[in-house]
Design a protein around this motif. Structure first.
Motif, PDB file in Angstrom:
ATOM      1  N   SER A  12       3.238 -10.431  -7.789  1.00  0.00           N
ATOM      2  CA  SER A  12       2.892  -9.612  -6.619  1.00  0.00           C
ATOM      3  C   SER A  12       2.849  -8.145  -7.044  1.00  0.00           C
ATOM      4  N   PHE A  39       5.898 -18.939   2.286  1.00  0.00           N
ATOM      5  CA  PHE A  39       5.698 -17.631   2.938  1.00  0.00           C
ATOM      6  C   PHE A  39       5.627 -17.758   4.466  1.00  0.00           C
ATOM      7  N   HIS A  48       9.913 -11.433   7.389  1.00  0.00           N
ATOM      8  CA  HIS A  48       8.610 -10.763   7.371  1.00  0.00           C
ATOM      9  C   HIS A  48       7.669 -11.546   8.284  1.00  0.00           C
ATOM     10  N   ARG A  52       4.533 -12.095   4.267  1.00  0.00           N
ATOM     11  CA  ARG A  52       4.168 -11.510   2.974  1.00  0.00           C
ATOM     12  C   ARG A  52       5.399 -11.043   2.208  1.00  0.00           C
ATOM     13  N   ASN A 110      -7.740  -7.943  -3.493  1.00  0.00           N
ATOM     14  CA  ASN A 110      -7.458  -9.284  -2.958  1.00  0.00           C
ATOM     15  C   ASN A 110      -8.671 -10.208  -3.070  1.00  0.00           C
TER      16      ASN A 110
END
Ligand SMILES: N[C@@H](CCC(=O)N[C@@H](CS)C(=O)NCC(=O)O)C(=O)O
Length: 219
Positions: A12, A39, A48, A52, A110
């Motif tokens: 990440s 996630f 979160h 994320r 991304n």
């Protein structure tokens, strides 16, 4: 001071920025790895709600959004300062950080980094060439702007490293693993030299994909 806990995952770029900032500060911290595929788990969504990483925990205080985390760390760990005192230099730092989030990551990183590096490496996916091609005009603008704003300075906000460098370097570093780097980054000698300067820093060496994987295994 309470321990810093970083919920993140190897690979990440945002998570690496936080880890590198902690390294720059000489702070002791612990990686709490978020397992791939979790996630959207209730446990992670409680930390979160957008599912994320990274998330920072510090003495019962929980914080997500990398820019907020970086600024928090710079306030609670004031030395060495990672925000310039000069208002124009600080404004440049803020500008570059927003370029990272709005233009470099969204629609460029991304897409291109995902299809070239993360997707193939983590999910065994084949790159979507049409998506990459569609992202290139914006990518050219982003890299052109980063090179223009860096100019002849050593770092984005002047001669000292700032939060902007720590946010952008992990993201830009990924592009060197793509063939698109040849047209996006390599033609900008100042950007290439800046990235080499950043990657030579102990904070960046301590937070590579491989090093964070090791931290995750040891956690
Ligand atoms: N705006 C967020 C972006 C964080 C983000 O996009 N993180 C990526 C990893 S680098 C993520 O968690 N992706 C998971 C997903 O998209 O499901 C921040 O600044 O922290």
């Amino acid at each position: 001071m309470s321990e810093f806990i970083v919920h993140s995952i190897a690979g990440s770029p945002f998570g690496r920025s936080v880890l590198a900032a902690l390294e720059e500060k000489g702070a002791s911290y612990r990686l709490s790895p978020v397992a791939p595929g979790t996630f959207q788990s209730p446990q992670h969504l409680a930390r979160h709600p957008f599912g994320r990483v990274p998330v920072l925990e510090h003495g019962g205080f929980s914080l997500y959004e990398t820019q907020a985390i970086l600024r928090y760390l710079d306030r609670v760990l004031p030395a060495p300062a990672l925000t310039p005192a000069d208002p124009k230099h600080a404004a440049r730092m803020d500008q570059v950080m927003n370029i990272n989030d709005w233009y470099l990551f969204n629609g460029v990183g991304n897409v291109i980094v995902f299809h070239r590096v993360v997707g193939p490496r983590v999910m065994g996916l084949k790159p979507d060439e049409a998506a990459i091609e569609a992202a290139m005009p914006k990518a050219r603008t982003v890299f052109g702007e980063l090179a223009r704003l860096l100019g002849e300075q050593s770092y984005f906000a002047g001669e000292a490293i700032s939060l902007a460098d720590l946010l952008v370097a992990p993201a830009v570093g990924f592009f060197t693993q793509t063939p698109e780097w040849a047209v996006l980054g390599a033609p900008h000698a100042n950007l290439v030299a800046w990235l080499a300067r950043m990657e030579a820093r102990p904070s960046m060496k301590a937070t590579t994909w491989e090093r964070v994987s090791e931290m995750a295994k040891a956690a």
